[in-house]
Write an enzyme that holds these catalytic residues in place. Structure first.
Site, mmCIF file in Angstrom:
data_model
loop_
_atom_site.group_PDB
_atom_site.id
_atom_site.type_symbol
_atom_site.label_atom_id
_atom_site.label_comp_id
_atom_site.label_asym_id
_atom_site.label_seq_id
_atom_site.Cartn_x
_atom_site.Cartn_y
_atom_site.Cartn_z
ATOM 1 N N TYR A 79 0.849 -1.185 0.000
ATOM 2 C CA TYR A 79 0.000 0.000 0.000
ATOM 3 C C TYR A 79 0.884 1.235 0.000
ATOM 4 O O TYR A 79 1.832 1.320 0.786
ATOM 5 C CB TYR A 79 -0.915 0.011 1.235
ATOM 6 C CG TYR A 79 -1.832 1.212 1.310
ATOM 7 C CD1 TYR A 79 -2.868 1.376 0.393
ATOM 8 C CD2 TYR A 79 -1.673 2.175 2.303
ATOM 9 C CE1 TYR A 79 -3.711 2.476 0.463
ATOM 10 C CE2 TYR A 79 -2.521 3.274 2.383
ATOM 11 C CZ TYR A 79 -3.533 3.422 1.464
ATOM 12 O OH TYR A 79 -4.377 4.512 1.540
ATOM 13 N N LYS A 100 3.933 9.360 8.701
ATOM 14 C CA LYS A 100 3.630 8.823 10.040
ATOM 15 C C LYS A 100 4.601 9.357 11.113
ATOM 16 O O LYS A 100 4.444 10.509 11.493
ATOM 17 C CB LYS A 100 3.522 7.308 9.951
ATOM 18 C CG LYS A 100 2.336 6.971 9.008
ATOM 19 C CD LYS A 100 1.886 5.551 8.899
ATOM 20 C CE LYS A 100 0.601 5.525 8.075
ATOM 21 N NZ LYS A 100 0.538 4.586 6.991
ATOM 22 N N ASP A 116 9.188 3.108 -0.001
ATOM 23 C CA ASP A 116 8.122 3.741 0.766
ATOM 24 C C ASP A 116 8.334 3.360 2.228
ATOM 25 O O ASP A 116 7.977 2.274 2.658
ATOM 26 C CB ASP A 116 6.759 3.252 0.247
ATOM 27 C CG ASP A 116 5.601 3.861 1.025
ATOM 28 O OD1 ASP A 116 5.847 4.454 2.094
ATOM 29 O OD2 ASP A 116 4.457 3.724 0.560
HETATM 30 C C1 LIG Z 1 -0.007 5.013 5.530
HETATM 31 C C2 LIG Z 1 0.808 4.713 4.339
HETATM 32 C C3 LIG Z 1 0.832 5.548 3.209
HETATM 33 C C4 LIG Z 1 -0.133 6.690 3.035
HETATM 34 O O1 LIG Z 1 0.046 7.699 3.954
HETATM 35 P P1 LIG Z 1 -1.216 8.670 4.252
HETATM 36 O O2 LIG Z 1 -0.637 9.711 5.148
HETATM 37 O O3 LIG Z 1 -2.252 7.812 4.898
HETATM 38 O O4 LIG Z 1 -1.661 9.217 2.948
HETATM 39 C C5 LIG Z 1 1.733 5.276 2.207
HETATM 40 N N1 LIG Z 1 2.570 4.235 2.293
HETATM 41 C C6 LIG Z 1 2.566 3.397 3.342
HETATM 42 C C7 LIG Z 1 3.545 2.278 3.393
HETATM 43 C C8 LIG Z 1 1.670 3.590 4.395
HETATM 44 O O5 LIG Z 1 1.628 2.730 5.404
#
Ligand SMILES: *Cc1c(COP(=O)(O)O)cnc(C)c1O
Length: 432
Positions: free
Chosen positions: A149, A270, A242
């Site tokens: 994701y 995060k 990511d």
């Molecule tokens: C949470 C998440 C995102 C998206 O971040 P948002 O601030 O929710 O848009 C992208 N990549 C990973 C791996 C994530 O866990």
């Protein structure tokens, strides 16, 4: 939950109203808790490792807002930093000192990030990093892994983990066909499939969660991240990590430090916002100087580098020293071992997969190495186990396609409570 059938709880009342005003009653899908077949918990407040719902029920929180709260809820240093920043004005749409300090702090921890651009969400950061990768390579196709994701970016919603996996959505309607065609999907941890795909397509980027945590936690097989680097180089594509979840969590320098594989671009989110909306993408000066106004790749944001978020991020990173990471690892190991033991006592076959700061309980007998393995688990059993945990004051991720997020606020008492609740819950699932 303990109220009599005749009384409506505050949570039930809020949910009834929310259903009329918000799609599914929530502002982000997994919160609805449909995957574990119950109504959402409406949270009233949090402190340290605990949260309280609208009816005053207390829970040990293992979600921590899905990753940002590595220090726990309402950490005094973060709260003080945010209040102090707010007193000076909440946003200017202009350059501030804090942004420079935060960028320096990130660069000191992640050597591959010499320069970064802040955004307000991980989704925006991913979207922008891919725009940059496409601009740099002059190519359009992007390779992602099934079950990974990267936010709700149009092109990356196919076979995505997290909320899509939770709702069983293979790909979202509303994504242009041409955009979907620009995404190549490969199963995680399968070297031959990766080699074949990089040979077949003209890739702008390979994007990966270096430790996927949105199909549950599925660490890379030995050598797999190295292979990503090799294949990206051979194909002339950029390697994009990511690290929105892994960054500043599984170690000081994230997954790239732990596994010693260096990407071209890194996406952060995060933890970097300390619980306020902030994210970033970064890489070498050479690459990042393509971003406007230094370069020609356009990307902007009214609230990007917001002073409150920057203050919260800086206050959080300041407390993340070597000792903090040792403690976080110890909490993770104790939780994982405790959950394994509790499952073993009940005779329930589960596999607990972990890296420091993250774990997932998979209801299956065999290790999960990719998305198909995660999908094949007994998710109904996971759901009833989660409901049994919530009834005992433990708040787990309400989907097996998510991680538990141990924090520095979790105590021995939290661990003991959680493990004994887990043992009872395993027994209940078996008999139920
Ligand atoms: C949470 C998440 C995102 C998206 O971040 P948002 O601030 O929710 O848009 C992208 N990549 C990973 C791996 C994530 O866990």
């Amino acid at each position: 939950m303990t109220a009599t059938r005749f009384q409506t709880t505050r949570s039930e009342e809020l949910y009834r109203r929310a259903l009329e005003l918000l799609p599914g009653g929530v502002n982000s899908p997994v919160r609805a808790m449909r995957a574990i077949a119950r109504d959402p918990v409406f949270v009233a407040r949090g402190s340290g490792s605990r949260i309280w719902d609208a009816d005053g029920n207390e829970y040990v929180d293992w979600v921590g807002s899905w990753g940002p709260l590595i220090l726990g809820h309402a950490h005094p240093a973060v709260v003080e930093a945010v209040i102090a920043a707010a007193r000076n004005g909440t946003t200017f749409g202009a350059a501030t000192e804090g942004e420079v300090s935060l960028a320096a702090e990130v660069a000191a921890r992640i050597p591959s990030v010499q320069m970064l651009r802040m955004t307000s969400s991980g989704t925006e950061a991913t979207m922008s990093a891919l725009r940059l990768a496409r601009a740099v390579t002059g190519r359009e196709q992007v390779l992602k892994f099934s079950g990974a994701y990267h936010g709700h970016v149009d092109g990356l919603l196919a076979e995505a983990g997290s909320g899509l996996a939770t709702q069983g959505i293979p790909a979202s309607p509303g994504v242009p066909a041409a955009t979907a065609r620009a995404t190549v999907i490969v199963p995680w941890n399968e070297p031959d499939a990766l080699r074949a795909a990089t040979e077949e397509h003209r890739l702008a980027a390979i994007i990966a969660e270096p430790v996927p945590a949105n199909m549950g936690v599925v660490p890379p097989a030995p050598g797999f991240l190295e292979l990503l680097r090799e294949q990206a180089d051979a194909a002339g594509a950029l390697l994009v990590f990511d690290e929105v979840i892994t960054g500043f969590r599984i170690g000081r320098g994230g997954a790239q430090e732990r596994f010693r594989v260096v990407p071209d671009l890194t996406i952060m989110g995060k933890v970097v916002g300390g619980g306020l909306p902030a994210a970033a993408y970064g890489g070498s000066r050479e690459l990042m100087r393509r971003i406007a106004p230094a370069g020609d790749v356009y990307q902007a944001g009214t609230l990007s580098g917001n002073p409150l978020a920057v203050a919260a991020g800086l206050a959080t990173l300041e407390l993340l020293d070597a000792g903090a990471y040792d403690r976080l690892e110890a909490v993770t190991v104790r939780l994982a071992d405790g959950l394994r033991e509790a499952a073993a006592q009940s005779g329930r076959p589960v596999v607990v997969q972990q890296v420091p700061g993250l774990l997932t309980v998979f209801f299956t007998a065999d290790p999960v190495t990719g998305y198909s393995g995660a999908v094949a688990c007994d998710r109904d059993a996971y759901g009833s186990w989660c409901r049994a945990l919530l009834a005992r004051g433990v708040y787990p991720p309400a989907s097996q396609f998510e991680a538990w997020f141990p924090s520095l606020a979790h105590t021995d008492d939290d661990l003991d409570r959680t493990v004994s609740a887990a043992a009872e819950a395993f027994a209940e699932v078996r008999s139920g």
